[in-house]
Design a protein around this motif. Structure first.
Motif, PDB file in Angstrom:
ATOM      1  N   ARG A  40      43.630  18.632  34.738  1.00 42.09           N
ATOM      2  CA  ARG A  40      44.927  18.767  34.074  1.00 42.09           C
ATOM      3  C   ARG A  40      44.966  20.118  33.367  1.00 42.09           C
ATOM      4  NH1 ARG A  40      48.381  14.762  33.694  1.00 42.09           N
ATOM      5  NH2 ARG A  40      47.805  12.763  34.588  1.00 42.09           N
ATOM      6  N   ILE A  41      46.123  20.786  33.480  1.00 42.97           N
ATOM      7  CA  ILE A  41      46.297  22.088  32.848  1.00 42.97           C
ATOM      8  C   ILE A  41      47.629  22.145  32.123  1.00 42.97           C
ATOM      9  CG2 ILE A  41      44.863  23.279  34.560  1.00 42.97           C
ATOM     10  CD1 ILE A  41      47.519  24.389  35.761  1.00 42.97           C
ATOM     11  N   ASP A  42      47.740  23.084  31.214  1.00 42.76           N
ATOM     12  CA  ASP A  42      49.016  23.342  30.553  1.00 42.76           C
ATOM     13  C   ASP A  42      49.951  23.961  31.591  1.00 42.76           C
ATOM     14  OD1 ASP A  42      51.084  24.945  29.091  1.00 42.76           O
ATOM     15  OD2 ASP A  42      50.001  24.172  27.352  1.00 42.76           O
ATOM     16  N   PRO A  43      51.161  23.413  31.750  1.00 45.91           N
ATOM     17  CA  PRO A  43      52.069  23.948  32.779  1.00 45.91           C
ATOM     18  C   PRO A  43      52.402  25.424  32.600  1.00 45.91           C
ATOM     19  CG  PRO A  43      53.068  22.061  31.648  1.00 45.91           C
ATOM     20  CD  PRO A  43      51.721  22.285  31.041  1.00 45.91           C
ATOM     21  N   ALA A  44      52.315  25.936  31.375  1.00 46.97           N
ATOM     22  CA  ALA A  44      52.667  27.336  31.123  1.00 46.97           C
ATOM     23  C   ALA A  44      51.722  28.322  31.800  1.00 46.97           C
ATOM     24  CB  ALA A  44      52.692  27.598  29.616  1.00 46.97           C
ATOM     25  N   VAL A  45      50.510  27.893  32.155  1.00 47.86           N
ATOM     26  CA  VAL A  45      49.534  28.822  32.740  1.00 47.86           C
ATOM     27  C   VAL A  45      49.235  28.521  34.205  1.00 47.86           C
ATOM     28  CG1 VAL A  45      48.465  29.358  30.510  1.00 47.86           C
ATOM     29  CG2 VAL A  45      47.546  27.494  31.911  1.00 47.86           C
ATOM     30  N   ARG A  46      50.067  27.725  34.835  1.00 48.24           N
ATOM     31  CA  ARG A  46      49.788  27.322  36.216  1.00 48.24           C
ATOM     32  C   ARG A  46      49.689  28.502  37.169  1.00 48.24           C
ATOM     33  NH1 ARG A  46      55.055  26.521  35.160  1.00 48.24           N
ATOM     34  NH2 ARG A  46      56.585  26.953  36.795  1.00 48.24           N
ATOM     35  N   ARG A  47      50.369  29.590  36.886  1.00 49.65           N
ATOM     36  CA  ARG A  47      50.286  30.764  37.782  1.00 49.65           C
ATOM     37  C   ARG A  47      48.920  31.437  37.728  1.00 49.65           C
ATOM     38  NH1 ARG A  47      52.975  32.591  33.283  1.00 49.65           N
ATOM     39  NH2 ARG A  47      52.399  34.631  32.500  1.00 49.65           N
ATOM     40  N   PHE A  48      48.131  31.143  36.687  1.00 51.38           N
ATOM     41  CA  PHE A  48      46.800  31.735  36.545  1.00 51.38           C
ATOM     42  C   PHE A  48      45.687  30.828  37.063  1.00 51.38           C
ATOM     43  CE2 PHE A  48      49.131  33.782  32.944  1.00 51.38           C
ATOM     44  CZ  PHE A  48      49.167  35.058  33.501  1.00 51.38           C
ATOM     45  N   VAL A  49      46.045  29.646  37.558  1.00 52.87           N
ATOM     46  CA  VAL A  49      45.047  28.696  38.060  1.00 52.87           C
ATOM     47  C   VAL A  49      45.380  28.390  39.523  1.00 52.87           C
ATOM     48  CG1 VAL A  49      43.912  26.475  37.674  1.00 52.87           C
ATOM     49  CG2 VAL A  49      44.883  27.717  35.729  1.00 52.87           C
ATOM     50  N   GLY A  75      32.772  34.014  29.655  1.00 52.33           N
ATOM     51  CA  GLY A  75      34.095  34.460  30.088  1.00 52.33           C
ATOM     52  C   GLY A  75      34.843  33.291  30.699  1.00 52.33           C
ATOM     53  N   ALA A  76      34.960  32.210  29.953  1.00 54.90           N
ATOM     54  CA  ALA A  76      35.492  30.945  30.478  1.00 54.90           C
ATOM     55  C   ALA A  76      36.985  30.982  30.792  1.00 54.90           C
ATOM     56  CB  ALA A  76      35.200  29.812  29.491  1.00 54.90           C
ATOM     57  N   PHE A  77      37.721  31.939  30.277  1.00 53.08           N
ATOM     58  CA  PHE A  77      39.167  32.080  30.466  1.00 53.08           C
ATOM     59  C   PHE A  77      39.857  30.768  30.119  1.00 53.08           C
ATOM     60  CE2 PHE A  77      42.921  32.859  33.493  1.00 53.08           C
ATOM     61  CZ  PHE A  77      43.649  33.514  32.528  1.00 53.08           C
ATOM     62  N   LEU A  78      40.421  30.041  31.073  1.00 54.13           N
ATOM     63  CA  LEU A  78      41.180  28.820  30.794  1.00 54.13           C
ATOM     64  C   LEU A  78      40.352  27.551  30.954  1.00 54.13           C
ATOM     65  CD1 LEU A  78      44.473  29.871  32.611  1.00 54.13           C
ATOM     66  CD2 LEU A  78      43.918  30.111  30.183  1.00 54.13           C
ATOM     67  N   GLY A  79      39.103  27.691  31.380  1.00 56.20           N
ATOM     68  CA  GLY A  79      38.187  26.564  31.394  1.00 56.20           C
ATOM     69  C   GLY A  79      37.999  25.821  32.695  1.00 56.20           C
ATOM     70  N   THR A  80      38.525  26.323  33.800  1.00 49.80           N
ATOM     71  CA  THR A  80      38.379  25.613  35.074  1.00 49.80           C
ATOM     72  C   THR A  80      36.919  25.338  35.400  1.00 49.80           C
ATOM     73  OG1 THR A  80      40.396  26.654  35.908  1.00 49.80           O
ATOM     74  CG2 THR A  80      38.928  25.683  37.538  1.00 49.80           C
ATOM     75  N   TYR A  81      36.077  26.368  35.329  1.00 57.46           N
ATOM     76  CA  TYR A  81      34.664  26.181  35.658  1.00 57.46           C
ATOM     77  C   TYR A  81      33.955  25.338  34.601  1.00 57.46           C
ATOM     78  CZ  TYR A  81      34.945  29.379  39.591  1.00 57.46           C
ATOM     79  OH  TYR A  81      35.264  29.969  40.789  1.00 57.46           O
ATOM     80  N   MET A 138      38.051  44.674  20.891  1.00 59.30           N
ATOM     81  CA  MET A 138      38.229  44.262  22.286  1.00 59.30           C
ATOM     82  C   MET A 138      39.614  44.688  22.757  1.00 59.30           C
ATOM     83  SD  MET A 138      37.887  40.483  23.951  1.00 59.30           S
ATOM     84  CE  MET A 138      39.382  39.844  23.229  1.00 59.30           C
ATOM     85  N   LYS A 139      39.648  45.253  23.939  1.00 58.36           N
ATOM     86  CA  LYS A 139      40.913  45.629  24.563  1.00 58.36           C
ATOM     87  C   LYS A 139      41.371  44.455  25.431  1.00 58.36           C
ATOM     88  CE  LYS A 139      43.099  48.983  27.573  1.00 58.36           C
ATOM     89  NZ  LYS A 139      42.956  50.195  28.360  1.00 58.36           N
ATOM     90  N   GLN A 140      42.635  44.054  25.250  1.00 56.10           N
ATOM     91  CA  GLN A 140      43.200  42.976  26.050  1.00 56.10           C
ATOM     92  C   GLN A 140      44.335  43.540  26.892  1.00 56.10           C
ATOM     93  OE1 GLN A 140      43.835  39.267  23.882  1.00 56.10           O
ATOM     94  NE2 GLN A 140      42.602  40.112  22.218  1.00 56.10           N
ATOM     95  N   PHE A 141      44.559  42.934  28.032  1.00 55.05           N
ATOM     96  CA  PHE A 141      45.576  43.387  28.963  1.00 55.05           C
ATOM     97  C   PHE A 141      46.681  42.331  29.012  1.00 55.05           C
ATOM     98  CE2 PHE A 141      41.592  45.296  29.983  1.00 55.05           C
ATOM     99  CZ  PHE A 141      41.885  46.594  30.336  1.00 55.05           C
ATOM    100  N   ASP A 142      47.850  42.653  28.451  1.00 55.57           N
ATOM    101  CA  ASP A 142      48.930  41.678  28.317  1.00 55.57           C
ATOM    102  C   ASP A 142      49.361  41.056  29.642  1.00 55.57           C
ATOM    103  OD1 ASP A 142      48.960  42.048  25.579  1.00 55.57           O
ATOM    104  OD2 ASP A 142      50.527  43.579  25.655  1.00 55.57           O
ATOM    105  N   LEU A 143      49.470  41.861  30.685  1.00 56.27           N
ATOM    106  CA  LEU A 143      49.947  41.344  31.969  1.00 56.27           C
ATOM    107  C   LEU A 143      48.853  40.651  32.763  1.00 56.27           C
ATOM    108  CD1 LEU A 143      52.306  44.274  33.026  1.00 56.27           C
ATOM    109  CD2 LEU A 143      52.910  42.098  31.933  1.00 56.27           C
ATOM    110  N   GLU A 144      47.605  40.828  32.350  1.00 55.40           N
ATOM    111  CA  GLU A 144      46.467  40.195  33.023  1.00 55.40           C
ATOM    112  C   GLU A 144      45.573  39.556  31.956  1.00 55.40           C
ATOM    113  OE1 GLU A 144      45.338  42.896  36.718  1.00 55.40           O
ATOM    114  OE2 GLU A 144      45.467  44.071  34.864  1.00 55.40           O
ATOM    115  N   PRO A 145      45.954  38.372  31.449  1.00 57.61           N
ATOM    116  CA  PRO A 145      45.209  37.784  30.336  1.00 57.61           C
ATOM    117  C   PRO A 145      43.782  37.382  30.690  1.00 57.61           C
ATOM    118  CG  PRO A 145      46.823  36.247  31.180  1.00 57.61           C
ATOM    119  CD  PRO A 145      47.069  37.549  31.873  1.00 57.61           C
ATOM    120  N   TYR A 146      43.434  37.370  31.954  1.00 59.05           N
ATOM    121  CA  TYR A 146      42.079  37.059  32.382  1.00 59.05           C
ATOM    122  C   TYR A 146      41.175  38.277  32.277  1.00 59.05           C
ATOM    123  CZ  TYR A 146      44.673  38.757  36.383  1.00 59.05           C
ATOM    124  OH  TYR A 146      45.512  39.493  37.172  1.00 59.05           O
TER     125      TYR A 146
END
Length: 158
Positions: A40-49, A75-81, A138-146
């Motif tokens: 189960r994932i948050d629907p807001a991030v489905r494009r990243f999974v 580097g777990a990002f959204l936690g899939t692994y 830390m530098k973050q990339f807004d268009l690429e949150p991963y």
């Protein structure tokens, strides 16, 4: 309807569809499949999974992890692994998931809750992992949150 008109209609309906998904699945998580594994994932991030993601690595990890093992997800990002590792190592396994980006870390924690995974089986830490102890920008990339990166020593002092 073909081509451009179909794309325009899809683009126009996308925000309403996102609101619908959030209303229905925002608290419990959207049922999702990654390489045939349900979560189960948050629907807001489905494009990243993506539904198909690094299948060879996924297959290797699934076959290599054993019940009761400890796993570090750096580097777990959204936690899939992290979610899959917790399942593959079973109730006696332990996963420590490190994610330095505060926004991604917050979503990682939501995904763990949506998938009924909490300490001590899975512990999430909002931190980067490296060769030295310390605090760094830390530098973050807004268009690429991963993507994110620790700023180099010579840049940090500037």
């Amino acid at each position: 309807m073909t081509g451009t008109p179909r794309r325009l209609m899809a683009a126009a309906l996308r925000p309403a569809y996102g609101l619908y998904l959030h209303a229905v699945f925002g608290r419990v998580g959207l049922p999702w499949s990654v390489n045939g594994e349900e979560l189960r994932i948050d629907p807001a991030v489905r494009r990243f999974v993506p539904h198909q993601n690094e299948p060879a690595l996924f297959k290797y990890l699934k076959s290599a992890m054993r019940a009761g093992e400890a796993v570090l997800d750096i580097g777990a990002f959204l936690g899939t692994y992290a979610i899959m590792a917790a399942r593959w190592t079973g109730p006696l396994g332990r996963v420590i998931a490190f994610e330095p980006s505060p926004a991604s870390f917050q979503m990682l924690e939501r995904h763990l809750l949506m998938n009924d995974l909490c300490a001590p089986r899975v512990e999430a830490r909002c931190a980067a992992v490296g060769a030295r102890v310390g605090r760094r920008p830390m530098k973050q990339f807004d268009l690429e949150p991963y993507r994110n990166q620790i700023v180099a020593d010579d840049v940090a002092g500037s």
